[in-house]
Design an enzyme around this catalytic site. Structure first.
Site, PDB file in Angstrom:
ATOM      1  N   PRO A  12      39.421  35.195  44.651  1.00 34.57           N
ATOM      2  CA  PRO A  12      39.760  34.265  43.665  1.00 34.57           C
ATOM      3  C   PRO A  12      41.412  33.989  43.987  1.00 34.57           C
ATOM      4  O   PRO A  12      42.216  34.727  44.553  1.00 34.57           O
ATOM      5  CB  PRO A  12      39.909  35.296  42.478  1.00 34.57           C
ATOM      6  N   ASN A  13      41.602  32.635  43.664  1.00 34.77           N
ATOM      7  CA  ASN A  13      42.820  31.903  43.898  1.00 34.77           C
ATOM      8  C   ASN A  13      43.132  31.647  45.337  1.00 34.77           C
ATOM      9  O   ASN A  13      44.255  30.920  45.557  1.00 34.77           O
ATOM     10  CB  ASN A  13      44.081  32.933  43.357  1.00 34.77           C
ATOM     11  N   HIS A  82      41.912  45.392  44.220  1.00 35.18           N
ATOM     12  CA  HIS A  82      42.793  46.336  43.698  1.00 35.18           C
ATOM     13  C   HIS A  82      41.770  47.166  42.555  1.00 35.18           C
ATOM     14  O   HIS A  82      42.145  48.344  41.961  1.00 35.18           O
ATOM     15  CB  HIS A  82      44.085  45.844  43.074  1.00 35.18           C
ATOM     16  N   ASP A  89      31.310  48.382  46.941  1.00 35.47           N
ATOM     17  CA  ASP A  89      29.952  48.774  47.148  1.00 35.47           C
ATOM     18  C   ASP A  89      29.039  47.789  48.092  1.00 35.47           C
ATOM     19  O   ASP A  89      28.069  48.235  48.809  1.00 35.47           O
ATOM     20  CB  ASP A  89      29.099  49.343  45.822  1.00 35.47           C
ATOM     21  N   GLU A  99      39.160  44.059  56.352  1.00 32.99           N
ATOM     22  CA  GLU A  99      39.797  43.698  55.214  1.00 32.99           C
ATOM     23  C   GLU A  99      41.250  42.791  55.809  1.00 32.99           C
ATOM     24  O   GLU A  99      41.778  43.298  56.389  1.00 32.99           O
ATOM     25  CB  GLU A  99      40.258  44.709  54.172  1.00 32.99           C
ATOM     26  N   ARG A 112      49.185  46.549  43.166  1.00 30.84           N
ATOM     27  CA  ARG A 112      48.833  46.187  44.527  1.00 30.84           C
ATOM     28  C   ARG A 112      48.560  46.994  45.684  1.00 30.84           C
ATOM     29  O   ARG A 112      48.084  46.996  46.769  1.00 30.84           O
ATOM     30  CB  ARG A 112      49.328  44.934  45.012  1.00 30.84           C
TER      31      ARG A 112
HETATM   32  C1  DQA Z   1      46.281  38.985  48.580  1.00 29.76           C
HETATM   33  C2  DQA Z   1      46.784  39.962  48.163  1.00 29.76           C
HETATM   34  C3  DQA Z   1      46.451  40.554  46.695  1.00 29.76           C
HETATM   35  O1  DQA Z   1      47.107  41.612  45.893  1.00 29.76           O
HETATM   36  C4  DQA Z   1      46.470  39.175  45.703  1.00 29.76           C
HETATM   37  O2  DQA Z   1      45.761  39.443  44.544  1.00 29.76           O
HETATM   38  C5  DQA Z   1      45.957  38.005  46.250  1.00 29.76           C
HETATM   39  C6  DQA Z   1      46.181  37.726  47.945  1.00 29.76           C
HETATM   40  C7  DQA Z   1      46.799  38.548  50.106  1.00 29.76           C
HETATM   41  O3  DQA Z   1      46.103  38.024  50.796  1.00 29.76           O
HETATM   42  O4  DQA Z   1      47.916  38.904  50.288  1.00 29.76           O
HETATM   43  O5  DQA Z   1      45.378  37.120  45.754  1.00 29.76           O
HETATM   44  O6  DQA Z   1      44.928  39.291  48.974  1.00 29.76           O
END
Ligand code: DQA
Length: 145
Positions: A12-13, A82, A89, A99, A112
């Protein structure tokens, strides 16, 4: 030899890169990240399928499909990192999963600091901006040599 598939899945985002907190995430867009990942993947002999979703269920489905196809995955779980045990899972079913994070979550807000994904990942790359994806691709290509 035909290129090996890799799924680069983003949570997301991350589709808001460029517009979203540029002081934290930089000024390049998700489309630019996609283009760079595809180019780097080609260099490493991969065919990258780069996707983004804000939907936890969709991300879970993508990981299940990657598990069934034995496709390696580079995953930026974004905020799901988080707290999403469903995503953890699903990630646990993927044989090779890296990751990635653009930022270094360990150097940011306390919430975080924990990743519920890290324990089932093959490894984690964080804190290098777009290069986190490059380093993840490099690691995957070494694993599959
Ligand atoms: C993120 C770090 C996460 O804590 C955050 O919610 C994100 C981006 C990163 O790529 O640094 O959306 O995954």
């Amino acid at each position: 030899m035909s290129p090996r598939s890799v799924l680069i899945a983003n949570g997301p985002n991350l589709g808001r890169l460029g517009a979203r907190e540029p002081d934290v995430y930089g000024s390049f867009s998700f489309d630019e990240l996609t283009a760079r990942c595809r180019e780097w993947a080609t260099r490493f002999g991969f065919d990258a399928d780069v996707r983004q979703t804000d939907d936890e269920a969709e991300l879970v489905t993508w990981l299940q499909q990657a598990a069934d196809a034995a496709t390696p995955v580079i995953l930026n779980p974004a905020a799901f990192t988080h707290y999403s045990y469903a995503l953890r899972d699903a990630a646990a079913q993927v044989p090779v999963l890296v990751e990635v994070h653009l930022t270094n979550p360990a150097a940011r807000e306390r919430f975080r600091h924990e990743s519920v994904i890290a324990g089932v990942a093959s490894g984690t790359v964080a804190g290098f901006g777009f290069d986190s994806y490059y380093l993840a691709l490099a690691a995957l290509s070494r694993r599959s040599e």
